[in-house]
Scaffold this active site. Structure first.
Site, PDB file in Angstrom:
ATOM      1  CG  ASP A   1      -5.710   8.138  -2.444  1.00 38.13           C
ATOM      2  OD1 ASP A   1      -6.064   8.475  -3.606  1.00 38.13           O
ATOM      3  OD2 ASP A   1      -6.669   8.450  -1.214  1.00 38.13           O
ATOM      4  CD  GLU A   2      -7.905   5.320   1.327  1.00 34.81           C
ATOM      5  OE1 GLU A   2      -7.389   5.354   1.899  1.00 34.81           O
ATOM      6  OE2 GLU A   2      -9.068   5.901   1.010  1.00 34.81           O
ATOM      7  CB  VAL A   3      -5.652   1.129  -5.960  1.00 34.28           C
ATOM      8  CG1 VAL A   3      -5.564   1.062  -7.488  1.00 34.28           C
ATOM      9  CG2 VAL A   3      -5.099   3.083  -5.963  1.00 34.28           C
TER      10      VAL A   3
END
Length: 443
Positions: free
Chosen positions: A151-153
């Site tokens: 997530d949230e790269v």
């Protein structure tokens, strides 16, 4: 819409160990409690609490001891005795701050100033991730499912190697993301063919049906769609779940929140906010088509927003929220009487007399010694009373916390949440004493 209980499937409680990791004895008590509430799985985000060995030993926590191998095994035994599956969550792309913060690992960052994102072009990055996973799998002998994060790269595509790659016609950041995740997922399946792989869904939400169809992830991963808001958009969420299903990702998961998602520094959960989030998820579960296989829900309890941020709500003060949310999922509704009982467990909050301080003991009054002795003495007495009560509570809380958490967690929590309350009260009390003494002496 008629209220219905959460459909059959797994109810996971998320243990975020990147901050305030509970002592193992307390974890065993929590597992007992969770089992009474219908929980049948734990999503354990170890981060630096896992006892990595060899070249990865530097990933272990430094402010307190990581769990020992024996403690990790005892956690699994306790869960197994209550019929709970343990699912490790190991980040493999974004939110790798606890890995990439180290000097010997910083060359694997996508960009130098973003500590959390792995460079997807370096084979050493995949080797690092696979070695982390290998050690975790080895210490979980009955493991059937892994959560690989993703997530949230942040800042993906901003590194120099990524810019060169993206300069080729037709190549996108979406593809860059999917190629790395597929590479990791395929390596996992090659090493452990029967392993189920869960991943966070947020990086795929904006992708087209065609992009997902060509992602290389079909029948490899199970998306876990997270939304922690009280006003979750039911129609949009159902549409997303069905999009993943249509792309061949038939097995999907939901993720709600019982703490750690209101603000980065929240101290006590807003139970109502979390209950409303679960009400919306119940509507989603009742609305999805029969083709979507909703395997379960993870009730997340974030302890930090990321490895380098401050602590969110601690588990003990969040238990009323967790109990409330789980009961809602079980019954499909939550009545006022139960809500009242849960809310009472949060305890009273001391009132604040800040208006008196602003009105009769401002910096202007202090500097010119133009204060009302009657009112400032009242403020002094009130501040002294609060200080006495708070200091008694503080010591009682400290004595309790050391049974649940390492000393470093206790110290951090007190500096973040107690000192900001105590210090201003001490300053008010001391400043009034100085001011009144100066007035009596004529200075």
């Amino acid at each position: 819409m008629e209220s219905l209980p959460w459909p059959k499937g797994q109810k996971l409680v998320h243990l975020d160990l990147k901050g305030a990791p509970p002592r193992v004895e307390y974890l065993h008590k929590l597992i007992d409690l969770f089992s009474q509430l219908g929980v049948n799985g734990l999503l354990v985000e170890y981060e630096d609490m896992f006892p990595y060995e060899g070249e990865l030993k530097l990933l272990q926590a430094t402010t307190h001891s990581s769990y020992s191998r024996e403690e990790v095994l005892s956690l699994q035994e306790a869960a197994k005795s209550k019929g709970m599956e343990v699912i490790p969550l190991i980040q493999t792309f974004g939110h790798m701050e606890f890995v990439l913060k180290h000097r010997t690992m910083c060359h694997l960052r996508e960009v130098a100033h973003c500590v959390g994102t792995l460079n997807p072009h370096k084979e050493d990055g995949v080797k690092l991730v696979m070695e982390m996973l290998r050690q975790v799998v080895e210490l979980h002998p009955d493991l059937h499912t892994l959560h690989i994060g993703a997530d949230e790269v942040y800042m993906l595509g901003e590194g120099e190697e990524s810019k060169l790659w993206l300069a080729s016609p037709g190549q996108t950041v979406e593809q860059l993301f999917l190629i790395h995740v597929a590479k990791v997922a395929k390596a996992i399946k090659e090493a452990w063919p029967q392993m189920h792989i869960i991943m966070w869904d947020d990086m795929m939400r904006g992708m087209s049906q065609d992009t997902l169809n060509d992602s290389g992830l079909i029948r490899l991963v199970e998306p876990m769609l997270w939304d922690y808001t009280p006003n979750l958009d039911v129609e949009k969420t159902v549409s997303l779940l069905e999009k993943y299903c249509s792309a061949g990702m038939v097995d999907v998961w939901a993720a709600s929140s019982f703490k750690g998602s209101t603000s980065v520094h929240t101290c006590v959960p807003n139970t109502h906010r979390h209950v409303e989030n679960h009400r919306q998820w119940l509507k989603v579960a009742a609305s999805v088509s029969a083709t979507v296989k909703l395997k379960g829900i993870a009730l997340t309890g974030w302890q930090r927003y990321d490895h380098l941020s401050v602590l969110c709500e601690l588990i003990p003060v969040a238990l009323p929220s967790l109990v409330t949310c789980l009961q809602l999922l079980t019954d499909g509704q939550f009545n006022a009487d139960t809500q009242r009982k849960v809310t009472e467990k949060l305890g009273p909050i001391l009132p604040c007399h800040i208006q008196f301080v602003r009105g009769w003991f401002s910096p202007y009054h202090q500097h010119r010694k133009m204060v009302s002795p009657l009112i400032t003495m009242q403020i002094h007495r009130q501040a002294s009373t609060y200080l006495t009560v708070l200091q008694q509570k503080v010591e009682a809380v400290r004595e309790e916390m050391v049974h649940f958490y390492p000393d470093s967690t206790v110290q951090e929590w007190f500096e973040e949440h107690v000192s900001p309350v105590l210090i201003p009260l001490q300053r008010i009390r001391d400043d009034i004493t100085v001011c009144l003494t100066g007035m009596e002496s004529g200075h």
